[in-house]
Design an enzyme around this catalytic site. Structure first.
Site, mmCIF file in Angstrom:
data_model
loop_
_atom_site.group_PDB
_atom_site.id
_atom_site.type_symbol
_atom_site.label_atom_id
_atom_site.label_comp_id
_atom_site.label_asym_id
_atom_site.label_seq_id
_atom_site.Cartn_x
_atom_site.Cartn_y
_atom_site.Cartn_z
ATOM 1 N N TYR A 140 49.694 62.200 36.172
ATOM 2 C CA TYR A 140 49.715 62.369 37.544
ATOM 3 C C TYR A 140 50.539 61.605 38.163
ATOM 4 O O TYR A 140 50.499 60.466 38.051
ATOM 5 C CB TYR A 140 48.183 62.406 37.896
ATOM 6 C CG TYR A 140 47.797 62.620 39.563
ATOM 7 C CD1 TYR A 140 47.488 63.644 40.053
ATOM 8 C CD2 TYR A 140 48.147 61.282 40.412
ATOM 9 C CE1 TYR A 140 47.082 63.718 41.367
ATOM 10 C CE2 TYR A 140 47.995 61.651 41.675
ATOM 11 C CZ TYR A 140 47.255 62.588 42.199
ATOM 12 O OH TYR A 140 46.972 62.899 43.434
ATOM 13 N N THR A 143 53.158 58.295 42.965
ATOM 14 C CA THR A 143 53.861 56.935 43.656
ATOM 15 C C THR A 143 55.388 56.937 43.192
ATOM 16 O O THR A 143 55.576 57.337 42.170
ATOM 17 C CB THR A 143 53.159 55.918 42.805
ATOM 18 O OG1 THR A 143 51.640 55.984 42.965
ATOM 19 C CG2 THR A 143 53.525 54.597 43.284
ATOM 20 N N PRO A 145 59.009 54.258 44.135
ATOM 21 C CA PRO A 145 59.402 53.002 44.171
ATOM 22 C C PRO A 145 59.309 52.642 45.922
ATOM 23 O O PRO A 145 58.883 51.513 46.101
ATOM 24 C CB PRO A 145 61.076 52.898 43.815
ATOM 25 C CG PRO A 145 61.004 53.796 42.706
ATOM 26 C CD PRO A 145 59.922 54.854 42.934
ATOM 27 N N THR A 175 50.795 56.325 34.873
ATOM 28 C CA THR A 175 49.932 55.949 33.748
ATOM 29 C C THR A 175 50.308 57.267 32.889
ATOM 30 O O THR A 175 50.270 58.510 33.120
ATOM 31 C CB THR A 175 48.413 56.277 33.971
ATOM 32 O OG1 THR A 175 48.183 55.117 34.905
ATOM 33 C CG2 THR A 175 47.522 56.201 32.964
ATOM 34 N N ARG A 284 24.396 28.250 25.944
ATOM 35 C CA ARG A 284 25.169 26.841 26.224
ATOM 36 C C ARG A 284 24.161 26.015 26.982
ATOM 37 O O ARG A 284 23.762 26.320 27.820
ATOM 38 C CB ARG A 284 26.241 27.453 27.108
ATOM 39 C CG ARG A 284 26.850 26.123 27.629
ATOM 40 C CD ARG A 284 27.928 25.559 26.582
ATOM 41 N NE ARG A 284 28.692 24.355 27.012
ATOM 42 C CZ ARG A 284 29.403 23.445 26.244
ATOM 43 N NH1 ARG A 284 29.486 23.625 25.154
ATOM 44 N NH2 ARG A 284 30.296 22.744 26.942
ATOM 45 N N ILE A 353 31.361 30.673 34.642
ATOM 46 C CA ILE A 353 30.194 30.577 33.750
ATOM 47 C C ILE A 353 30.366 30.029 32.418
ATOM 48 O O ILE A 353 29.731 29.322 31.737
ATOM 49 C CB ILE A 353 29.164 31.969 33.838
ATOM 50 C CG1 ILE A 353 28.498 32.052 35.068
ATOM 51 C CG2 ILE A 353 28.114 31.566 32.835
ATOM 52 C CD1 ILE A 353 27.708 33.217 35.449
ATOM 53 N N GLY A 355 33.155 28.399 31.692
ATOM 54 C CA GLY A 355 33.748 27.214 31.967
ATOM 55 C C GLY A 355 35.124 27.312 31.118
ATOM 56 O O GLY A 355 35.950 28.368 30.861
ATOM 57 N N GLU A 379 44.866 54.315 42.353
ATOM 58 C CA GLU A 379 44.279 55.451 43.458
ATOM 59 C C GLU A 379 43.826 54.817 44.569
ATOM 60 O O GLU A 379 42.811 54.991 45.083
ATOM 61 C CB GLU A 379 43.012 55.695 42.430
ATOM 62 C CG GLU A 379 43.382 56.258 41.106
ATOM 63 C CD GLU A 379 42.600 57.522 40.586
ATOM 64 O OE1 GLU A 379 41.862 58.275 41.244
ATOM 65 O OE2 GLU A 379 42.705 57.448 39.373
HETATM 66 C C1 LIG Z 1 48.723 50.016 36.248
HETATM 67 C C2 LIG Z 1 49.167 50.841 37.585
HETATM 68 C C3 LIG Z 1 48.725 52.186 37.091
HETATM 69 C C4 LIG Z 1 49.167 53.451 38.066
HETATM 70 N N1 LIG Z 1 48.910 54.598 37.739
HETATM 71 C C5 LIG Z 1 49.426 55.572 38.718
HETATM 72 C C6 LIG Z 1 49.553 57.094 38.273
HETATM 73 O O1 LIG Z 1 48.925 57.356 37.229
HETATM 74 N N2 LIG Z 1 50.118 57.973 38.957
HETATM 75 C C7 LIG Z 1 50.473 57.350 40.286
HETATM 76 O O2 LIG Z 1 50.998 58.452 41.054
HETATM 77 N N3 LIG Z 1 50.341 56.027 40.850
HETATM 78 C C8 LIG Z 1 49.860 55.043 39.757
HETATM 79 N N4 LIG Z 1 49.978 54.119 40.254
HETATM 80 C C9 LIG Z 1 50.454 53.427 41.639
HETATM 81 C C10 LIG Z 1 49.260 52.974 42.494
HETATM 82 O O3 LIG Z 1 48.411 54.014 42.861
HETATM 83 C C11 LIG Z 1 50.001 52.351 43.578
HETATM 84 O O4 LIG Z 1 50.588 50.915 42.976
HETATM 85 C C12 LIG Z 1 48.927 52.078 44.691
HETATM 86 O O5 LIG Z 1 48.540 53.125 45.551
HETATM 87 C C13 LIG Z 1 49.707 50.967 45.938
HETATM 88 O O6 LIG Z 1 50.905 51.245 46.094
HETATM 89 P P1 LIG Z 1 52.245 50.207 45.811
HETATM 90 O O7 LIG Z 1 51.758 49.631 44.564
HETATM 91 O O8 LIG Z 1 53.206 50.740 46.531
HETATM 92 O O9 LIG Z 1 51.631 49.175 47.113
HETATM 93 P P2 LIG Z 1 52.123 49.091 48.704
HETATM 94 O O10 LIG Z 1 51.442 50.509 49.109
HETATM 95 O O11 LIG Z 1 53.251 48.746 48.811
HETATM 96 O O12 LIG Z 1 51.060 48.034 49.307
HETATM 97 C C14 LIG Z 1 51.348 46.693 49.142
HETATM 98 C C15 LIG Z 1 50.187 45.977 49.745
HETATM 99 O O13 LIG Z 1 49.880 46.438 51.248
HETATM 100 C C16 LIG Z 1 48.703 46.898 51.751
HETATM 101 N N5 LIG Z 1 48.861 48.014 52.431
HETATM 102 C C17 LIG Z 1 49.693 48.907 52.542
HETATM 103 N N6 LIG Z 1 49.483 50.051 53.543
HETATM 104 C C18 LIG Z 1 48.442 49.517 53.952
HETATM 105 C C19 LIG Z 1 47.721 50.015 55.246
HETATM 106 N N7 LIG Z 1 47.932 51.095 55.805
HETATM 107 N N8 LIG Z 1 46.614 49.137 55.828
HETATM 108 C C20 LIG Z 1 46.529 47.996 55.116
HETATM 109 N N9 LIG Z 1 47.015 47.429 53.935
HETATM 110 C C21 LIG Z 1 47.817 48.339 53.552
HETATM 111 C C22 LIG Z 1 48.227 47.187 50.259
HETATM 112 O O14 LIG Z 1 46.965 47.127 50.150
HETATM 113 C C23 LIG Z 1 48.804 46.115 49.068
HETATM 114 O O15 LIG Z 1 47.922 45.133 49.422
HETATM 115 C C24 LIG Z 1 49.558 52.793 39.144
HETATM 116 C C25 LIG Z 1 49.696 51.718 39.554
HETATM 117 C C26 LIG Z 1 49.552 50.455 38.534
HETATM 118 C C27 LIG Z 1 49.695 49.240 38.951
#
Ligand SMILES: Cc1cc2nc3c(=O)[nH]c(=O)nc-3n(C[C@H](O)[C@H](O)[C@H](O)COP(=O)(O)OP(=O)(O)OC[C@H]3O[C@@H](n4cnc5c(N)ncnc54)[C@H](O)[C@@H]3O)c2cc1C
Length: 396
Positions: A140, A143, A145, A175, A284, A353, A355, A379
């Site tokens: 799915y 997301t 860059p 994923t 322990r 816990i 250590g 998600e």
């Molecule tokens: C291991 C892994 C597997 C994944 N698998 C999938 C997948 O299968 N398909 C897919 O589509 N995506 C996938 N993702 C993407 C994932 O859903 C996103 O990384 C996530 O939604 C956060 O987006 P970002 O990394 O761009 O962070 P950003 O959106 O850049 O956020 C950076 C920080 O800003 C904060 N932030 C952003 N907006 C707000 C707001 N409005 N209010 C407060 N805080 C905010 C966030 O909480 C975070 O702390 C995966 C990610 C990882 C790491």
């Protein structure tokens, strides 16, 4: 003033049962046995090597553990209850959250097809994903860059052409990205239209999905996370899920269904760490007695057990509401937020816990702590869950 309990309106409240049905208990048993015998023994190996656990996934597929939730007409076991899914997911994640994520990628692909697919799309793609004899993985991809939490800012475009659409762009952190046979891809007709311009498509690998960079991760290292690229990929019109512009809604409805599952995964990881820390603390000895009898440790265990129970109750409530067809946006976010934060705290406390040995890779708890972190990120981050909850509460 005290009221007569019998005449209190509380007696009018509906009864609450927390018992699982016989079917649900059987699925729980199947998933637990699989986690104990097939996942736990190999989890450290796949974590260390950061390799996709093909052998485990093939066995899970043969047992129907990947697609048991699909309707029987498409080759599933017809166990469509969200509560059943949460019960199974907790057990698998108790085995290893990385393996559970590798398995869950296919469910995440199937969910929007189940929600928004027409009969022909369901028959074609769910049947392929459910085939026990021939493993087909799903993914799915929403997301990008530059479009994470703000999914409406996506730049992957879908240009309308005769008979379909041409996709161009890059999806990040996917994923099963590059490994999957079938993808649900979100792309926009026009970035300026934000949420209104987004469409969802079912895209087959052979239509031209190009695998990109595989990520090196902190945790859930058995799962495969990668970029995927689209360069003039033609997708036929019949593969669009819903109408043009429905994509954002499809994505949000998918998350309502899958966030309780992520919450259940968080409960599984937390439970694994808690059980290990409990056992360790009773064996322990320091200062002449088991460390469990030191109040500081006993209180930590008490909080861990309480927060795990609270997480599971929130998770099951959200799943139960889904099964009743009730709106569950707020409750799914509450479950995911609370369970994810609990998993992080419980696994961190489990390391504490144990250590010094808790910090060592010879013991499993540091892996659970690394695995737990993702629950607060994918998600929808814990912050984004709070945004959803506060919006639902205040209506802004
Ligand atoms: C291991 C892994 C597997 C994944 N698998 C999938 C997948 O299968 N398909 C897919 O589509 N995506 C996938 N993702 C993407 C994932 O859903 C996103 O990384 C996530 O939604 C956060 O987006 P970002 O990394 O761009 O962070 P950003 O959106 O850049 O956020 C950076 C920080 O800003 C904060 N932030 C952003 N907006 C707000 C707001 N409005 N209010 C407060 N805080 C905010 C966030 O909480 C975070 O702390 C995966 C990610 C990882 C790491």
């Amino acid at each position: 003033m005290l009221t007569d309990h019998k005449s209190s309106t509380l007696t009018q409240a509906p009864q609450m049962y927390f018992d699982l049905s016989e079917d649900q208990k059987q699925f729980q048993e199947l998933a637990h046995t699989f986690a104990e015998n097939e996942i736990r023994p190999v989890a450290p190996k796949y974590d260390e090597a950061e390799e996709f656990p093909w052998d485990v996934i093939k066995k899970a597929n043969e047992l129907g553990l990947m697609t048991y939730a699909f309707p029987e007409e498409y080759g599933g076991a017809g166990a469509t209850s969200a509560v059943t899914s949460c019960v199974v997911t907790e057990e698998l994640a108790w085995g290893c959250a990385g393996v559970a994520t590798a398995m869950g990628g296919t469910g995440l692909c199937a969910t929007p097809i189940l929600i928004a697919g027409n009969p022909a799309q369901k028959a074609k793609y769910l049947t392929r994903l459910a085939a026990a004899h021939k493993l087909a993985l799903g993914a799915y991809a929403i997301t990008e860059p530059n479009a994470g939490s703000d999914v409406a800012s996506m730049k992957t475009t879908a240009k309308k052409v005769s008979g379909g659409y041409v996709l161009n762009g890059t999806k990040q952190f996917i994923t099963n990205g590059g490994l999957a046979d079938i993808y649900v891809i979100f792309a926009t007709l026009d970035p300026a239209r934000r949420a209104d311009g987004i469409c969802a498509f079912i895209v087959e690998k052979d239509m031209g999905v190009k695998p990109g960079k595989k990520e090196k991760k902190m945790g859930i290292r058995a799962s495969h996370t990668a970029q995927i690229h689209f360069e003039d990929v033609f997708v036929p019109e019949e593969n669009r899920l819903g109408d043009e512009g429905d994509g954002f809604l499809v994505a949000m409805r998918t998350f309502e269904h899958t966030r309780p599952d992520v919450a259940a995964m968080a409960v599984g990881v937390a439970r694994a760490a808690f059980e290990y820390a409990m056992d360790y603390s009773q064996q322990r000895e320091q200062f002449g007695k088991p460390i469990a009898r030191l109040q500081a440790i006993g209180f930590m265990l008490a909080d861990m057990a309480t927060d795990i129970d609270a997480s599971r109750l929130l998770t099951w409530r959200a799943a139960w509401m889904l099964d009743q067809g009730l709106p569950v946006n707020k409750e799914a976010s509450m479950a995911k937020r609370f369970a994810a934060d609990t998993a992080m705290k419980v696994t961190t406390d489990a390391v504490q816990i144990l250590g010094g040995v808790g910090y060592m890779r010879d013991y499993p708890v540091e892996k659970w702590m690394r695995d737990a972190k993702i629950m607060q990120i994918y998600e929808g981050t814990s912050q984004v869950q709070r945004v959803v909850i506060s919006r639902m509460l205040t209506g802004w």
